[in-house]
Write a protein that holds these residues in place. Structure first.
Motif, PDB file in Angstrom:
ATOM      1  N   ILE A  18      23.909  20.468 103.408  1.00 59.15           N
ATOM      2  CA  ILE A  18      23.669  21.616 102.522  1.00 59.15           C
ATOM      3  C   ILE A  18      23.783  22.913 103.321  1.00 59.15           C
ATOM      4  N   LEU A  19      23.140  22.953 104.486  1.00 55.93           N
ATOM      5  CA  LEU A  19      23.197  24.146 105.329  1.00 55.93           C
ATOM      6  C   LEU A  19      24.634  24.441 105.776  1.00 55.93           C
ATOM      7  N   GLN A  20      25.344  23.402 106.187  1.00 61.84           N
ATOM      8  CA  GLN A  20      26.733  23.591 106.605  1.00 61.84           C
ATOM      9  C   GLN A  20      27.589  24.075 105.447  1.00 61.84           C
ATOM     10  N   GLY A  21      27.385  23.522 104.260  1.00 64.13           N
ATOM     11  CA  GLY A  21      28.170  23.933 103.094  1.00 64.13           C
ATOM     12  C   GLY A  21      27.980  25.405 102.778  1.00 64.13           C
ATOM     13  N   GLY A  22      26.736  25.869 102.829  1.00 60.86           N
ATOM     14  CA  GLY A  22      26.477  27.285 102.594  1.00 60.86           C
ATOM     15  C   GLY A  22      27.087  28.166 103.660  1.00 60.86           C
ATOM     16  N   PHE A  23      27.003  27.717 104.912  1.00 67.63           N
ATOM     17  CA  PHE A  23      27.587  28.489 106.006  1.00 67.63           C
ATOM     18  C   PHE A  23      29.110  28.533 105.893  1.00 67.63           C
ATOM     19  N   ILE A  24      29.710  27.403 105.550  1.00 65.46           N
ATOM     20  CA  ILE A  24      31.165  27.351 105.383  1.00 65.46           C
ATOM     21  C   ILE A  24      31.604  28.302 104.274  1.00 65.46           C
ATOM     22  N   ALA A  25      30.910  28.268 103.131  1.00 67.41           N
ATOM     23  CA  ALA A  25      31.276  29.147 102.017  1.00 67.41           C
ATOM     24  C   ALA A  25      31.158  30.610 102.415  1.00 67.41           C
ATOM     25  N   SER A  26      30.096  30.949 103.113  1.00 66.02           N
ATOM     26  CA  SER A  26      29.890  32.329 103.558  1.00 66.02           C
ATOM     27  C   SER A  26      30.961  32.750 104.571  1.00 66.02           C
ATOM     28  N   SER A  27      31.275  31.880 105.513  1.00 64.39           N
ATOM     29  CA  SER A  27      32.290  32.194 106.536  1.00 64.39           C
ATOM     30  C   SER A  27      33.667  32.358 105.913  1.00 64.39           C
ATOM     31  N   ALA A  28      34.008  31.478 104.986  1.00 66.76           N
ATOM     32  CA  ALA A  28      35.299  31.587 104.308  1.00 66.76           C
ATOM     33  C   ALA A  28      35.364  32.876 103.499  1.00 66.76           C
ATOM     34  N   ASP A  29      34.271  33.230 102.864  1.00 69.24           N
ATOM     35  CA  ASP A  29      34.230  34.463 102.084  1.00 69.24           C
ATOM     36  C   ASP A  29      34.464  35.678 102.975  1.00 69.24           C
ATOM     37  N   ARG A  30      33.810  35.716 104.146  1.00 65.40           N
ATOM     38  CA  ARG A  30      34.013  36.832 105.086  1.00 65.40           C
ATOM     39  C   ARG A  30      35.459  36.886 105.566  1.00 65.40           C
ATOM     40  N   LEU A  32      38.210  35.698 104.045  1.00 68.26           N
ATOM     41  CA  LEU A  32      39.099  36.124 102.966  1.00 68.26           C
ATOM     42  C   LEU A  32      38.898  37.588 102.600  1.00 68.26           C
ATOM     43  N   TYR A  33      37.679  38.076 102.705  1.00 67.23           N
ATOM     44  CA  TYR A  33      37.428  39.502 102.480  1.00 67.23           C
ATOM     45  C   TYR A  33      38.232  40.332 103.490  1.00 67.23           C
ATOM     46  N   GLY A  34      38.203  39.916 104.742  1.00 67.30           N
ATOM     47  CA  GLY A  34      38.979  40.609 105.767  1.00 67.30           C
ATOM     48  C   GLY A  34      40.465  40.574 105.475  1.00 67.30           C
ATOM     49  N   TRP A  35      40.946  39.453 104.977  1.00 68.03           N
ATOM     50  CA  TRP A  35      42.369  39.355 104.648  1.00 68.03           C
ATOM     51  C   TRP A  35      42.715  40.278 103.484  1.00 68.03           C
ATOM     52  N   GLN A  37      41.363  43.102 102.918  1.00 68.31           N
ATOM     53  CA  GLN A  37      41.340  44.464 103.448  1.00 68.31           C
ATOM     54  C   GLN A  37      42.524  44.765 104.368  1.00 68.31           C
ATOM     55  N   ARG A  38      42.885  43.798 105.225  1.00 66.96           N
ATOM     56  CA  ARG A  38      43.859  44.054 106.293  1.00 66.96           C
ATOM     57  C   ARG A  38      45.112  43.192 106.238  1.00 66.96           C
ATOM     58  N   GLY A  39      45.163  42.232 105.340  1.00 64.66           N
ATOM     59  CA  GLY A  39      46.280  41.296 105.309  1.00 64.66           C
ATOM     60  C   GLY A  39      45.975  40.080 106.166  1.00 64.66           C
ATOM     61  N   ARG A  40      46.734  39.045 105.937  1.00 64.68           N
ATOM     62  CA  ARG A  40      46.508  37.785 106.645  1.00 64.68           C
ATOM     63  C   ARG A  40      47.149  37.844 108.028  1.00 64.68           C
ATOM     64  N   PRO A  41      46.363  37.607 109.086  1.00 59.86           N
ATOM     65  CA  PRO A  41      46.927  37.605 110.443  1.00 59.86           C
ATOM     66  C   PRO A  41      47.640  36.287 110.740  1.00 59.86           C
ATOM     67  N   ASN A  45      40.951  33.142 112.424  1.00 54.92           N
ATOM     68  CA  ASN A  45      39.783  33.278 113.286  1.00 54.92           C
ATOM     69  C   ASN A  45      38.544  33.176 112.414  1.00 54.92           C
ATOM     70  N   PRO A  46      37.850  32.022 112.432  1.00 49.07           N
ATOM     71  CA  PRO A  46      36.688  31.857 111.570  1.00 49.07           C
ATOM     72  C   PRO A  46      35.493  32.729 111.955  1.00 49.07           C
ATOM     73  N   GLY A  47      35.543  33.366 113.098  1.00 49.48           N
ATOM     74  CA  GLY A  47      34.460  34.246 113.525  1.00 49.48           C
ATOM     75  C   GLY A  47      33.559  33.615 114.567  1.00 49.48           C
TER      76      GLY A  47
END
Length: 128
Positions: A18-30, A32-35, A37-41, A45-47
């Motif tokens: 459950i914790l990993q799933g929430g972290f994965i969703a949050s990381s993917a959201d960050r 994709l948000y960056g993409w 804003q700036r386009g896909r590199p 880089n998952p961060g």
């Protein structure tokens, strides 16, 4: 830092997922948000936080690290509301970017990538 009452204890696998799933969703959201804003590199880089989690899982249970990587790819490609907006993210693309996010001193990237190429597709459910 506060210690849990009675000392530390293992996290049950159900809670860990459950914790990993929430972290994965949050990381993917960050990511994709960056993409948006700036386009896909060129590399994914998952961060740095994801790098810390992957390094921890690799040291604790390499198979869990593979489940995490498969889950991250599934979130980017299938589950996130913007999944596929920037094209499919392949395993090699993710692995090529891991060197950008792993913590200093992590010296097992080659072994992690070799295991990921072998194991992640079966956790993902199809070749990627």
């Amino acid at each position: 830092m506060t210690q849990p009452q009675g000392g530390s204890r293992p996290i049950p696998i159900r809670v860990r997922r459950i914790l990993q799933g929430g972290f994965i969703a949050s990381s993917a959201d960050r990511l994709l948000y960056g993409w948006r804003q700036r386009g896909r590199p060129r590399h994914v880089n998952p961060g740095g936080l994801a790098g810390e989690v992957i390094a921890y899982l690799w040291a604790d249970d390499p198979d869990e690290a593979m489940v995490f990587l498969a889950g991250f790819l599934a979130e980017l490609n299938l589950h996130h509301p913007d999944a596929g907006t920037f094209g499919t993210v392949g395993l090699d693309e993710l692995l090529d970017g891991l060197g950008l996010c792993m913590p200093p001193g992590f010296d097992e990237l080659d072994a992690l990538c070799a295991k990921a190429r072998q194991d992640v597709p079966s956790h993902y459910g199809s070749p990627i």
